[in-house]
Design an enzyme around this catalytic site. Structure first.
Site, short mmCIF file in Angstrom:
data_model
loop_
_atom_site.label_atom_id
_atom_site.label_comp_id
_atom_site.label_asym_id
_atom_site.label_seq_id
_atom_site.Cartn_x
_atom_site.Cartn_y
_atom_site.Cartn_z
N VAL A 158 0.82 -1.21 0.00
CA VAL A 158 0.00 0.00 0.00
C VAL A 158 0.86 1.27 0.00
O VAL A 158 0.38 2.34 -0.34
CB VAL A 158 -0.97 0.01 1.21
CG1 VAL A 158 -0.25 0.30 2.53
CG2 VAL A 158 -2.11 0.98 0.99
N GLU A 249 9.53 -11.66 0.74
CA GLU A 249 10.23 -11.38 -0.52
C GLU A 249 11.26 -12.47 -0.85
O GLU A 249 11.44 -12.84 -2.01
CB GLU A 249 10.90 -10.01 -0.47
CG GLU A 249 11.52 -9.60 -1.79
CD GLU A 249 11.83 -8.12 -1.82
OE1 GLU A 249 10.93 -7.36 -2.22
OE2 GLU A 249 12.95 -7.74 -1.44
C1 5GW Z 1 4.09 -3.00 10.05
C2 5GW Z 1 5.30 -3.04 10.70
C3 5GW Z 1 6.38 -3.53 10.04
C4 5GW Z 1 6.24 -3.97 8.75
C5 5GW Z 1 5.05 -3.94 8.11
C6 5GW Z 1 3.96 -3.45 8.78
C7 5GW Z 1 2.71 -3.37 8.11
C8 5GW Z 1 2.60 -3.71 6.77
C9 5GW Z 1 1.54 -2.90 8.77
O1 5GW Z 1 1.52 -2.58 9.97
N1 5GW Z 1 0.38 -2.77 8.08
C10 5GW Z 1 0.32 -3.10 6.77
O2 5GW Z 1 -0.75 -2.94 6.17
N2 5GW Z 1 1.42 -3.59 6.12
C11 5GW Z 1 1.28 -3.99 4.71
O3 5GW Z 1 2.41 -4.77 4.32
C12 5GW Z 1 1.24 -2.79 3.79
O4 5GW Z 1 0.47 -3.09 2.66
C13 5GW Z 1 2.69 -2.64 3.42
O5 5GW Z 1 2.87 -1.88 2.24
C14 5GW Z 1 3.10 -4.09 3.27
C15 5GW Z 1 4.62 -4.37 3.38
O6 5GW Z 1 5.17 -3.64 4.45
P1 5GW Z 1 6.16 -2.45 4.12
O7 5GW Z 1 5.61 -1.66 2.97
O8 5GW Z 1 6.39 -1.67 5.37
O9 5GW Z 1 7.47 -3.23 3.72
P2 5GW Z 1 8.65 -2.72 2.78
O10 5GW Z 1 9.32 -3.97 2.29
O11 5GW Z 1 8.09 -1.89 1.66
O12 5GW Z 1 9.56 -1.90 3.64
#
Ligand code: 5GW
Ligand code: MN
Length: 301
Positions: A158, A249
């Site tokens: 997201v 990933e």
């Molecule tokens: C919360 C804490 C650590 C890592 C992820 C989350 C988290 C991820 C969250 O609390 N709520 C959530 O909806 N996500 C979903 O997982 C989002 O769609 C997010 O884009 C996806 C992947 O997490 P990201 O974007 O933080 O990971 P990276 O690899 O882009 O840094």
């Protein structure tokens, strides 16, 4: 270039509309994987040809996105509004929003033929689990909803915004995205999991492309297979008390190493502006949003 088209046909990797691809139009980049799958760069395709083919086929697309906890407040609205402007415009799209706070999903007026379904999920305390449970939830949603309605599925993070056309040229049987940080790097610098204890382990001699888990997709059947397989390998790791280097990933990269995608998307389909100017990035179709880990995750990492 003829070689790509030949092996492409031989290997039956054909995705609707790919016949018109011009593999020679981008001399500056690799437009074909060695197993015959096209790598989609700007300039290689005529968008109208793809749209016509997919209109004929009555294509519709499911877009799954997780917005759990504060990620919903910070990112969801911009993601959806920009998707309305750029993602599969003119085609039926259902957004499947997985969230623990459905009442906070912004009320947006979507274009005709497009709808949003909220899918309840539990909040996990460890952030690694949030990210990994996505595989299970997507698989369940394919069984319960998606397979009735949508031949194609895309699964996305997201924390990104659409900035240019992300259209039917991106659809295929199974679709992986080249990670913006690694598409130019030496193979040995690509961050596959190197722990033999993990199901995501890849030996030094293994690996070709490095895929970004923020965008993957395909037919619902293939996405079901991807998410089931990754969920299973993730759970095996859990039972063995190991965690792959980059979580889901790493497992996705292992999957695409063993089951080659039928289509690859160039990093134009998910670019990080902080990389700076690159002459081979002719358009940015989806952009990383700023990381706000401290604020969102309540930890420093
Ligand atoms: C919360 C804490 C650590 C890592 C992820 C989350 C988290 C991820 C969250 O609390 N709520 C959530 O909806 N996500 C979903 O997982 C989002 O769609 C997010 O884009 C996806 C992947 O997490 P990201 O974007 O933080 O990971 P990276 O690899 O882009 O840094
Ligand atoms: Mn992300």
């Amino acid at each position: 270039m003829g070689k790509c088209e030949l092996s492409h046909a031989d290997m039956k990797l054909e995705n609707a509309g790919d016949k018109g691809l011009n593999f020679g139009s981008r001399a500056d980049v690799q437009t074909c994987a060695y197993w015959g799958a096209p790598i989609i760069w700007d300039g290689m395709f005529n968008p109208e040809v793809y749209d016509r083919t997919h209109k004929r086929d009555h294509t519709s697309v499911a877009l799954t996105v997780f917005a759990v906890g504060r990620y919903l407040d910070v990112y969801l609205k911009d993601f959806l509004l920009s998707a309305e402007r750029h993602f599969m415009v003119g085609f039926p799209v259902t957004y499947y929003v997985f969230t623990d706070v459905p009442e906070k999903i912004p009320a947006l007026k979507l274009a005709s033929g497009r709808e949003l379904k909220s899918m309840p999920v539990k909040r996990h305390s460890r952030w690694q689990d949030v990210s990994m449970m996505r595989m299970r939830s997507i698989s369940d949603a394919i069984d319960s909803h998606i397979h009735h309605n949508h031949p194609y599925v895309f699964c996305m993070d997201v924390d990104q915004v659409f900035a240019g056309r992300f259209g039917t040229e991106a659809l295929g049987e199974s679709v992986g995205l080249l990670h913006a940080h690694f598409y130019h790097s030496f193979k040995r610098l690509r961050t596959y999991d190197r722990n033999p204890e993990s199901q995501a382990y890849m030996a030094d001699s293994e690996g070709d492309f490095y895929y970004h888990a923020a965008v993957f997709g395909g037919s619902w059947q293939r996405v079901k297979h991807i998410t089931d397989t990754c969920y299973r390998t993730i759970m095996e790791d859990k039972n063995n008390s190991v965690e792959a280097l980059w979580h889901d990933e790493s497992h996705l990269n292992k999957y695409f190493w063993q089951h080659k995608p039928s289509k690859l998307l160039s990093p134009e389909y998910c670019w990080d502006n902080s990389i700076g100017y690159r002459s081979d990035i002719h358009i940015t179709r989806l952009l990383w949003q700023e990381k706000q880990y401290k604020r969102l995750r309540g930890t420093g990492s």
